[in-house]
Design a protein around this motif. Sequence first.
Motif, PDB file in Angstrom:
ATOM      1  N   LYS A  98     -50.873 -19.893 -44.041  1.00 15.46           N
ATOM      2  CA  LYS A  98     -51.084 -20.154 -42.613  1.00 15.46           C
ATOM      3  C   LYS A  98     -51.131 -18.865 -41.812  1.00 15.46           C
ATOM      4  CE  LYS A  98     -49.175 -24.839 -42.266  1.00 15.46           C
ATOM      5  NZ  LYS A  98     -48.143 -25.688 -41.622  1.00 15.46           N
ATOM      6  N   GLU A  99     -50.203 -17.961 -42.118  1.00 13.89           N
ATOM      7  CA  GLU A  99     -50.157 -16.696 -41.377  1.00 13.89           C
ATOM      8  C   GLU A  99     -51.420 -15.863 -41.648  1.00 13.89           C
ATOM      9  OE1 GLU A  99     -46.093 -18.252 -41.721  1.00 13.89           O
ATOM     10  OE2 GLU A  99     -47.767 -17.967 -43.116  1.00 13.89           O
ATOM     11  N   THR A 100     -51.858 -15.859 -42.916  1.00 14.69           N
ATOM     12  CA  THR A 100     -53.071 -15.108 -43.267  1.00 14.69           C
ATOM     13  C   THR A 100     -54.290 -15.708 -42.583  1.00 14.69           C
ATOM     14  OG1 THR A 100     -52.099 -14.587 -45.425  1.00 14.69           O
ATOM     15  CG2 THR A 100     -54.472 -14.246 -45.179  1.00 14.69           C
ATOM     16  N   MET A 107     -59.124 -12.265 -35.828  1.00 12.52           N
ATOM     17  CA  MET A 107     -60.170 -11.262 -36.016  1.00 12.52           C
ATOM     18  C   MET A 107     -61.551 -11.888 -35.864  1.00 12.52           C
ATOM     19  SD  MET A 107     -58.594  -9.211 -39.287  1.00 12.52           S
ATOM     20  CE  MET A 107     -59.917  -8.023 -39.343  1.00 12.52           C
ATOM     21  N   ASN A 108     -61.695 -13.080 -36.419  1.00 10.56           N
ATOM     22  CA  ASN A 108     -62.987 -13.773 -36.369  1.00 10.56           C
ATOM     23  C   ASN A 108     -63.343 -14.160 -34.930  1.00 10.56           C
ATOM     24  OD1 ASN A 108     -65.268 -14.705 -37.705  1.00 10.56           O
ATOM     25  ND2 ASN A 108     -64.427 -16.720 -38.056  1.00 10.56           N
ATOM     26  N   ASN A 109     -62.343 -14.591 -34.160  1.00  8.73           N
ATOM     27  CA  ASN A 109     -62.585 -14.951 -32.752  1.00  8.73           C
ATOM     28  C   ASN A 109     -62.990 -13.736 -31.923  1.00  8.73           C
ATOM     29  OD1 ASN A 109     -62.082 -17.681 -33.056  1.00  8.73           O
ATOM     30  ND2 ASN A 109     -59.907 -17.506 -32.553  1.00  8.73           N
ATOM     31  N   TYR A 110     -62.378 -12.604 -32.211  1.00 14.86           N
ATOM     32  CA  TYR A 110     -62.735 -11.365 -31.510  1.00 14.86           C
ATOM     33  C   TYR A 110     -64.183 -10.988 -31.817  1.00 14.86           C
ATOM     34  CZ  TYR A 110     -62.059  -6.643 -29.635  1.00 14.86           C
ATOM     35  OH  TYR A 110     -62.156  -5.490 -28.898  1.00 14.86           O
ATOM     36  N   TYR A 111     -64.537 -11.109 -33.094  1.00 18.18           N
ATOM     37  CA  TYR A 111     -65.912 -10.849 -33.522  1.00 18.18           C
ATOM     38  C   TYR A 111     -66.876 -11.814 -32.833  1.00 18.18           C
ATOM     39  CZ  TYR A 111     -69.848 -10.367 -36.805  1.00 18.18           C
ATOM     40  OH  TYR A 111     -71.088 -10.175 -37.364  1.00 18.18           O
ATOM     41  N   PHE A 112     -66.481 -13.092 -32.789  1.00 17.75           N
ATOM     42  CA  PHE A 112     -67.291 -14.144 -32.157  1.00 17.75           C
ATOM     43  C   PHE A 112     -67.502 -13.844 -30.666  1.00 17.75           C
ATOM     44  CE2 PHE A 112     -67.206 -18.190 -29.754  1.00 17.75           C
ATOM     45  CZ  PHE A 112     -68.360 -18.785 -30.250  1.00 17.75           C
ATOM     46  N   GLY A 128     -54.903 -10.191 -53.289  1.00 20.36           N
ATOM     47  CA  GLY A 128     -53.476 -10.543 -53.207  1.00 20.36           C
ATOM     48  C   GLY A 128     -53.226 -12.030 -53.112  1.00 20.36           C
ATOM     49  N   MET A 129     -54.175 -12.853 -53.563  1.00 19.02           N
ATOM     50  CA  MET A 129     -54.049 -14.305 -53.424  1.00 19.02           C
ATOM     51  C   MET A 129     -52.800 -14.848 -54.125  1.00 19.02           C
ATOM     52  SD  MET A 129     -55.359 -16.787 -51.853  1.00 19.02           S
ATOM     53  CE  MET A 129     -56.948 -16.114 -51.361  1.00 19.02           C
ATOM     54  N   THR A 130     -52.465 -14.268 -55.261  1.00 18.54           N
ATOM     55  CA  THR A 130     -51.265 -14.719 -55.984  1.00 18.54           C
ATOM     56  C   THR A 130     -50.022 -14.565 -55.115  1.00 18.54           C
ATOM     57  OG1 THR A 130     -52.289 -14.039 -58.065  1.00 18.54           O
ATOM     58  CG2 THR A 130     -49.907 -14.442 -58.086  1.00 18.54           C
ATOM     59  N   ILE A 131     -49.884 -13.411 -54.471  1.00 22.70           N
ATOM     60  CA  ILE A 131     -48.717 -13.148 -53.620  1.00 22.70           C
ATOM     61  C   ILE A 131     -48.743 -14.054 -52.393  1.00 22.70           C
ATOM     62  CG2 ILE A 131     -47.517 -11.399 -52.266  1.00 22.70           C
ATOM     63  CD1 ILE A 131     -47.393 -10.981 -55.286  1.00 22.70           C
ATOM     64  N   ILE A 132     -49.926 -14.207 -51.789  1.00 27.00           N
ATOM     65  CA  ILE A 132     -50.047 -15.044 -50.587  1.00 27.00           C
ATOM     66  C   ILE A 132     -49.596 -16.467 -50.868  1.00 27.00           C
ATOM     67  CG2 ILE A 132     -51.709 -16.087 -48.987  1.00 27.00           C
ATOM     68  CD1 ILE A 132     -53.309 -13.471 -49.148  1.00 27.00           C
ATOM     69  N   GLN A 133     -50.069 -17.011 -51.986  1.00 26.80           N
ATOM     70  CA  GLN A 133     -49.711 -18.399 -52.309  1.00 26.80           C
ATOM     71  C   GLN A 133     -48.272 -18.513 -52.787  1.00 26.80           C
ATOM     72  OE1 GLN A 133     -52.602 -20.254 -54.862  1.00 26.80           O
ATOM     73  NE2 GLN A 133     -54.296 -19.931 -53.429  1.00 26.80           N
ATOM     74  N   ALA A 134     -47.822 -17.503 -53.546  1.00 31.65           N
ATOM     75  CA  ALA A 134     -46.457 -17.556 -54.060  1.00 31.65           C
ATOM     76  C   ALA A 134     -45.428 -17.508 -52.930  1.00 31.65           C
ATOM     77  CB  ALA A 134     -46.217 -16.401 -55.034  1.00 31.65           C
ATOM     78  N   PHE A 135     -45.712 -16.746 -51.878  1.00 27.53           N
ATOM     79  CA  PHE A 135     -44.784 -16.624 -50.758  1.00 27.53           C
ATOM     80  C   PHE A 135     -45.185 -17.487 -49.566  1.00 27.53           C
ATOM     81  CE2 PHE A 135     -43.809 -12.900 -53.263  1.00 27.53           C
ATOM     82  CZ  PHE A 135     -42.438 -12.758 -53.123  1.00 27.53           C
ATOM     83  N   GLU A 142     -58.803  -7.800 -49.372  1.00 32.64           N
ATOM     84  CA  GLU A 142     -57.362  -7.689 -49.620  1.00 32.64           C
ATOM     85  C   GLU A 142     -56.748  -9.053 -49.911  1.00 32.64           C
ATOM     86  OE1 GLU A 142     -54.596  -6.685 -46.321  1.00 32.64           O
ATOM     87  OE2 GLU A 142     -54.285  -4.841 -47.479  1.00 32.64           O
ATOM     88  N   SER A 143     -57.188 -10.081 -49.193  1.00 35.31           N
ATOM     89  CA  SER A 143     -56.635 -11.427 -49.384  1.00 35.31           C
ATOM     90  C   SER A 143     -56.968 -11.976 -50.761  1.00 35.31           C
ATOM     91  CB  SER A 143     -57.176 -12.375 -48.308  1.00 35.31           C
ATOM     92  OG  SER A 143     -56.783 -11.952 -47.027  1.00 35.31           O
ATOM     93  N   ILE A 144     -58.205 -11.720 -51.209  1.00 33.88           N
ATOM     94  CA  ILE A 144     -58.602 -12.213 -52.536  1.00 33.88           C
ATOM     95  C   ILE A 144     -57.803 -11.511 -53.621  1.00 33.88           C
ATOM     96  CG2 ILE A 144     -60.521 -12.270 -54.185  1.00 33.88           C
ATOM     97  CD1 ILE A 144     -62.383 -12.721 -51.778  1.00 33.88           C
TER      98      ILE A 144
END
Length: 675
Positions: free
Chosen positions: A315-317, A324-329, A304-311, A300-302
Amino acid sequence: MGTTGKRLFQYAMLYKKSILAAMVLLVLAVCAELTGPLIAKRMIDQNILGVEKQWYEVDGKQPYAVNYKDQWFKRIDRFDDDKVEIKGKEVRVLQVGRSYYFLDGALEFSGGKREVTGNELTVANKTTGEKAVYPVTKLTKSELFAFYKPEIPGLFQLAALYMGLLVLVAIFSYGQRLILQTTANRIVRKMRNDVFSHTQRLPVNYYDNLAAGQVVSRITNDTEAIRELYVGVLANFFTGTIYIVAIYGALFLLDPRLALISLPLVPILIVWIIIYRKYAAKYNTIIRTKLSEINAMINESIQGMTIIQAFRRQKETTKEFDEMNNYYFKYQNKLLSLNSITSHNLVNVVRNVLFLAVIWMFWGGSLGAVVTVGVLYAYIDYMNRMFAPIVGIVNQLSNLETARVSAERVFKLMDEEGIEVEKGKMDRYKGEVAFSNVSFAYKKNEYVLKNITLNARQGETVALVGHTGSGKSSILNLLFRFYDTNEGAISIDGRDVRDIPKQMLRQHMGIVLQDPFLFTGTIASNVSLDNPEISRERIEQSLRDVGAYDMFSSLPGGIDAPVIEKGSTLSAGQRQLISFARALAYDPAILILDEATASIDTETEAVIQEALDVLKRGRTTFVIAHRLSTIRQADQILVLDRGVIVERGNHDALMNHQGKYYAMYQLQQGSAQTA
């Protein structure tokens, strides 16, 4: 065996001949390998330590006879039982410490502690406390070698046999691993094809509530974990089981008492596996689920990268991903701790305890009869060989649980009700469409369409207008049978669409979406979708009909110019033209334009409108449009409001009515003039 296990077994049975061949090679390899300790035992007890057996004087030189001080002696086991051979006096060769001594006579008792003082040998019986003293002569190296010399050919023969068996083991093991792992790859290839094929059969509404990354994770990561099951886990379990059974058989042949001492290993291993699986199953379920969520977020991030960077949401993403990664870890570490506790180190502890128990029993004398050095060597060799597959099984427990959880997720996807792809063809229908009191809800009792009734004759253009969420796209979703009606019926040429297989129904439909989807390939392949029935000439003609052929011909490579994922290097208008040409290339009886001109500039829109006037002849066309100016020539205009048709008629009639359509048209015209 649970349902998941049965289904995994069924996949394996598709290649049962290959698996059976691998198992035969495995059994042969095990038999050849386990013969080694028995050969070593014979070499030790017969050829090396056999020198302490009784020797008898014989008349002159003969096979296996040894010359010592002008006398010939032959070992008791070298006499031919089929012949009557004269035996002279008995003599012995005895080892004390690192030296060997010649005793010209017999021993009263062979067991006991030996000591040599000068030329006298004292043997003390541990059980009775008796002592016997014998005169002995220390043997020189050459004299000792003479007693061993008859055994050297036999030693070389056994060593050659041992080496030959090792070569056979290598050949059989190579063949077994090659066949088993190749078969495992074939099983997973078949499974992965089945999973992907099933995703093509699933209804569109299945994907409404499941992120694309989660589906991708099941097709790639989860099937890869299952591959590891067949390649690593089952190979180790099969090999380990056969090894353990064979070694126990060899141990009972070697010495039943030693075999009985080792039997508790089997229940210990079974309890071990049960306890491990109890805890590992929970951790693996969480890990695989979280991994799917991570994949979904990355996907989803890839996109929506245009929107993520435009807005400026980087940092929030990143923070969300980090959580999520820490929970997995965290759960990976829990599983790692479990694996460490139950790893091969624990196996080594069990093995060492077993060896200590055997040594204690030897020293305690509870084994009764004397166990030879060769038997003890073979026992230790067998136990070391047994623990190797046990370690292999224990080390694969984590992969087993991972694969089991992954298999459950894959089979859950495959258990979703799908639609079988019909291979037949349907004659091109006319395209007369009728909706009769159709009501529909995506969610229970939340109707987005209510009592929709419409009739579209062949060749007519029907336009659907209304505010966002009024139900325009839902009507077309029902026509395509992406969803089925809750109430009412839809028919084409008088036949209920629910009686027509979905694939056949869509054979003669074409669609152009507001946001067209392009696949990685070329412009030409995106028009034909690699359908062999669509010729090159037809592709070119479709592009000409939409007025796009000259535009694309000017590109490097022409209509064979590469298109990367989603066509991001092309303009919105170019992508739309390709999508439009795609629909026309399939020569549909029903053409659907879902806000198809929304992303196209005025000049391109004019080109498409000209092509449409020709292409709509003989074709039923449904148009969803925000620009009301593009549907002035439509035969029917249906105005929707909150899932209900509130007005219908052609442009002139609706304008004269001066209702909702009139207000929308005036608003757009006013906006256009202001702009």
